[in-house]
Design an enzyme around this catalytic site. Structure first.
Site, PDB file in Angstrom:
ATOM      1  N   TYR A 139       0.850  -1.205   0.000  1.00  0.00           N
ATOM      2  CA  TYR A 139       0.000   0.000   0.000  1.00  0.00           C
ATOM      3  C   TYR A 139       0.879   1.246   0.000  1.00  0.00           C
ATOM      4  O   TYR A 139       0.637   2.198  -0.757  1.00  0.00           O
ATOM      5  CB  TYR A 139      -0.888  -0.027   1.249  1.00  0.00           C
ATOM      6  CG  TYR A 139      -1.670   1.237   1.515  1.00  0.00           C
ATOM      7  CD1 TYR A 139      -2.863   1.487   0.853  1.00  0.00           C
ATOM      8  CD2 TYR A 139      -1.223   2.181   2.456  1.00  0.00           C
ATOM      9  CE1 TYR A 139      -3.596   2.646   1.099  1.00  0.00           C
ATOM     10  CE2 TYR A 139      -1.933   3.332   2.706  1.00  0.00           C
ATOM     11  CZ  TYR A 139      -3.126   3.565   2.033  1.00  0.00           C
ATOM     12  OH  TYR A 139      -3.836   4.709   2.283  1.00  0.00           O
ATOM     13  N   LYS A 143       0.963   4.333  -2.711  1.00  0.00           N
ATOM     14  CA  LYS A 143       0.643   5.725  -2.364  1.00  0.00           C
ATOM     15  C   LYS A 143       1.837   6.642  -2.655  1.00  0.00           C
ATOM     16  O   LYS A 143       1.650   7.802  -3.036  1.00  0.00           O
ATOM     17  CB  LYS A 143       0.214   5.823  -0.893  1.00  0.00           C
ATOM     18  CG  LYS A 143      -1.173   5.235  -0.632  1.00  0.00           C
ATOM     19  CD  LYS A 143      -2.267   6.088  -1.281  1.00  0.00           C
ATOM     20  CE  LYS A 143      -3.640   5.454  -1.183  1.00  0.00           C
ATOM     21  NZ  LYS A 143      -4.716   6.257  -1.782  1.00  0.00           N
TER      22      LYS A 143
HETATM   23  N1  LIG Z   1      -8.613   5.323   6.628  1.00  0.00           N
HETATM   24  C1  LIG Z   1      -7.367   5.776   6.726  1.00  0.00           C
HETATM   25  O1  LIG Z   1      -6.768   5.729   7.813  1.00  0.00           O
HETATM   26  C2  LIG Z   1      -6.668   6.367   5.531  1.00  0.00           C
HETATM   27  C3  LIG Z   1      -5.407   6.928   5.748  1.00  0.00           C
HETATM   28  C4  LIG Z   1      -4.722   7.473   4.677  1.00  0.00           C
HETATM   29  C5  LIG Z   1      -5.294   7.461   3.424  1.00  0.00           C
HETATM   30  N2  LIG Z   1      -6.521   6.917   3.228  1.00  0.00           N
HETATM   31  C6  LIG Z   1      -7.039   6.909   1.858  1.00  0.00           C
HETATM   32  O2  LIG Z   1      -8.349   7.452   1.807  1.00  0.00           O
HETATM   33  C7  LIG Z   1      -9.083   6.827   0.752  1.00  0.00           C
HETATM   34  C8  LIG Z   1     -10.403   6.304   1.299  1.00  0.00           C
HETATM   35  O3  LIG Z   1     -10.110   5.345   2.291  1.00  0.00           O
HETATM   36  P1  LIG Z   1     -11.160   4.885   3.405  1.00  0.00           P
HETATM   37  O4  LIG Z   1     -10.460   4.950   4.694  1.00  0.00           O
HETATM   38  O5  LIG Z   1     -12.459   5.556   3.224  1.00  0.00           O
HETATM   39  O6  LIG Z   1     -11.263   3.342   3.009  1.00  0.00           O
HETATM   40  P2  LIG Z   1     -12.482   2.318   3.022  1.00  0.00           P
HETATM   41  O7  LIG Z   1     -13.455   2.660   4.074  1.00  0.00           O
HETATM   42  O8  LIG Z   1     -11.845   0.969   3.008  1.00  0.00           O
HETATM   43  O9  LIG Z   1     -13.179   2.590   1.604  1.00  0.00           O
HETATM   44  C9  LIG Z   1     -12.478   2.338   0.418  1.00  0.00           C
HETATM   45  C10 LIG Z   1     -13.361   2.767  -0.725  1.00  0.00           C
HETATM   46  O10 LIG Z   1     -12.658   2.517  -1.942  1.00  0.00           O
HETATM   47  C11 LIG Z   1     -13.498   1.749  -2.776  1.00  0.00           C
HETATM   48  N3  LIG Z   1     -12.763   0.932  -3.726  1.00  0.00           N
HETATM   49  C12 LIG Z   1     -11.838  -0.033  -3.502  1.00  0.00           C
HETATM   50  N4  LIG Z   1     -11.438  -0.575  -4.661  1.00  0.00           N
HETATM   51  C13 LIG Z   1     -12.121   0.074  -5.642  1.00  0.00           C
HETATM   52  C14 LIG Z   1     -12.146  -0.022  -7.047  1.00  0.00           C
HETATM   53  N5  LIG Z   1     -11.390  -0.903  -7.733  1.00  0.00           N
HETATM   54  N6  LIG Z   1     -12.963   0.814  -7.747  1.00  0.00           N
HETATM   55  C15 LIG Z   1     -13.739   1.700  -7.101  1.00  0.00           C
HETATM   56  N7  LIG Z   1     -13.782   1.814  -5.766  1.00  0.00           N
HETATM   57  C16 LIG Z   1     -12.971   1.010  -5.047  1.00  0.00           C
HETATM   58  C17 LIG Z   1     -14.314   0.895  -1.821  1.00  0.00           C
HETATM   59  O11 LIG Z   1     -15.435   0.367  -2.494  1.00  0.00           O
HETATM   60  P3  LIG Z   1     -16.100  -1.045  -2.058  1.00  0.00           P
HETATM   61  O12 LIG Z   1     -17.044  -0.745  -0.931  1.00  0.00           O
HETATM   62  O13 LIG Z   1     -16.780  -1.516  -3.304  1.00  0.00           O
HETATM   63  O14 LIG Z   1     -14.976  -1.942  -1.631  1.00  0.00           O
HETATM   64  C18 LIG Z   1     -14.662   1.963  -0.788  1.00  0.00           C
HETATM   65  O15 LIG Z   1     -15.698   2.775  -1.236  1.00  0.00           O
HETATM   66  C19 LIG Z   1      -8.180   5.733   0.186  1.00  0.00           C
HETATM   67  O16 LIG Z   1      -7.537   6.186  -0.987  1.00  0.00           O
HETATM   68  C20 LIG Z   1      -7.168   5.512   1.284  1.00  0.00           C
HETATM   69  O17 LIG Z   1      -5.928   5.023   0.799  1.00  0.00           O
HETATM   70  C21 LIG Z   1      -7.227   6.363   4.262  1.00  0.00           C
END
Ligand SMILES: NC(=O)c1ccc[n+]([C@@H]2O[C@H](COP(=O)([O-])OP(=O)(O)OC[C@H]3O[C@@H](n4cnc5c(N)ncnc54)[C@H](OP(=O)(O)O)[C@@H]3O)[C@@H](O)[C@H]2O)c1
Length: 239
Positions: A139, A143
């Site tokens: 990951y 990123k």
């Molecule tokens: N949470 C954290 O601590 C954190 C920290 C740093 C960065 N981020 C970044 O923030 C963003 C959102 O993360 P989150 O925490 O909200 O994660 P999350 O709750 O796991 O949600 C991930 C989202 O991405 C979607 N997704 C995954 N694969 C996909 C694909 N091939 N096409 C379209 N949609 C897809 C998922 O859809 P499905 O429901 O269909 O799986 C879900 O809507 C990500 O880019 C992540 O790397 C998060």
């Protein structure tokens, strides 16, 4: 950029930070929010248009483009994070397919609309783009690559009126960070921080308390200085 009366597209909008971004965009007066998701998405607000959008599917991306007339802000939010130890190449490829290439494919597809509106691209990155989190190294690689891509796009598109923003998120309380027992900000806090940063025109947005703690160091550091120096080559190459 202020969101009032703007059109916004958010990928991965069905849960986590993506869903919070949809709600926050509506609160800030967006005219239309295109909510991209792999599965059916329901939102009672009439300003929300669901789009079936797996960011790895070229055909779904093209169908999504066909449904959007104008676009001011694209938020590449969809992402995956799988625990690994770099021993399985397919896990690295899966991260690159979604987090790096998925974001790039969606960006390319919507670029004509963004050029026309002189819009903004917002890429949801992570502090793991700046230094690897060794429990999720694949990951982190994806990123870091997405961050590098964001910087190039920023340099390429600067002369075309499209701004490109990197969001360096710290730990946010969503499904993605479920296994990490550390303090986390809410998805709502993250969404507010992202749009606050966009409104202030920040290239690099640090939307939560943990990320904010390194913002100043990043903005005044060697890597940012080099990014500015290297960006100056773009017009010469284009010429
Ligand atoms: N949470 C954290 O601590 C954190 C920290 C740093 C960065 N981020 C970044 O923030 C963003 C959102 O993360 P989150 O925490 O909200 O994660 P999350 O709750 O796991 O949600 C991930 C989202 O991405 C979607 N997704 C995954 N694969 C996909 C694909 N091939 N096409 C379209 N949609 C897809 C998922 O859809 P499905 O429901 O269909 O799986 C879900 O809507 C990500 O880019 C992540 O790397 C998060």
């Amino acid at each position: 950029m202020n969101l009032e009366k703007k059109t916004v597209l958010i990928t991965g909008a069905n849960r986590g930070i993506g869903r919070a971004l949809v709600d926050e965009a509506l609160r800030r007066g967006a005219k239309r929010v295109y909510a991209g998701a792999r599965s059916a998405l329901h939102n009672t607000d009439k300003r929300v248009t669901p789009l079936t959008l797996d960011v790895t599917s070229v055909s779904q991306i093209q169908r999504a483009v066909d449904e959007v007339d104008t676009l001011d802000v694209l938020i590449n939010n969809a992402g995956v994070a799988i625990y690994d130890d770099l021993s399985k190449l397919d896990v690295i490829e899966q991260h690159l397919a979604v987090n790096l290439l998925g974001s790039l494919k969606v960006t390319h597809a919507f670029l004509p609309l963004l050029r026309r509106s002189k819009g903004a691209i917002v890429n949801n990155l992570s502090l793991a783009a700046l230094a690897p989190l060794p429990v999720i190294p694949a990951y982190s690689i994806s990123k870091a690559a997405e961050s590098n891509m964001t910087q190039s796009l920023r340099a390429f598109l600067a002369g075309q009126g499209v701004t490109v923003h990197a969001v360096f998120l710290g730990p946010i309380d969503t499904d993605m960070s479920r296994g990490l027992e550390i303090p986390k900000a809410s998805a709502e806090t993250a969404a507010q921080g992202i749009f606050d940063g966009l409104e202030k025109g920040e290239q690099d947005i640090f939307p939560d308390p943990v990320s904010q703690s390194i913002a100043e160091g990043w903005r005044t550091g060697a890597a940012k200085a080099l990014e500015r120096q290297f960006a100056a080559f773009v017009p010469e190459i284009a010429a």
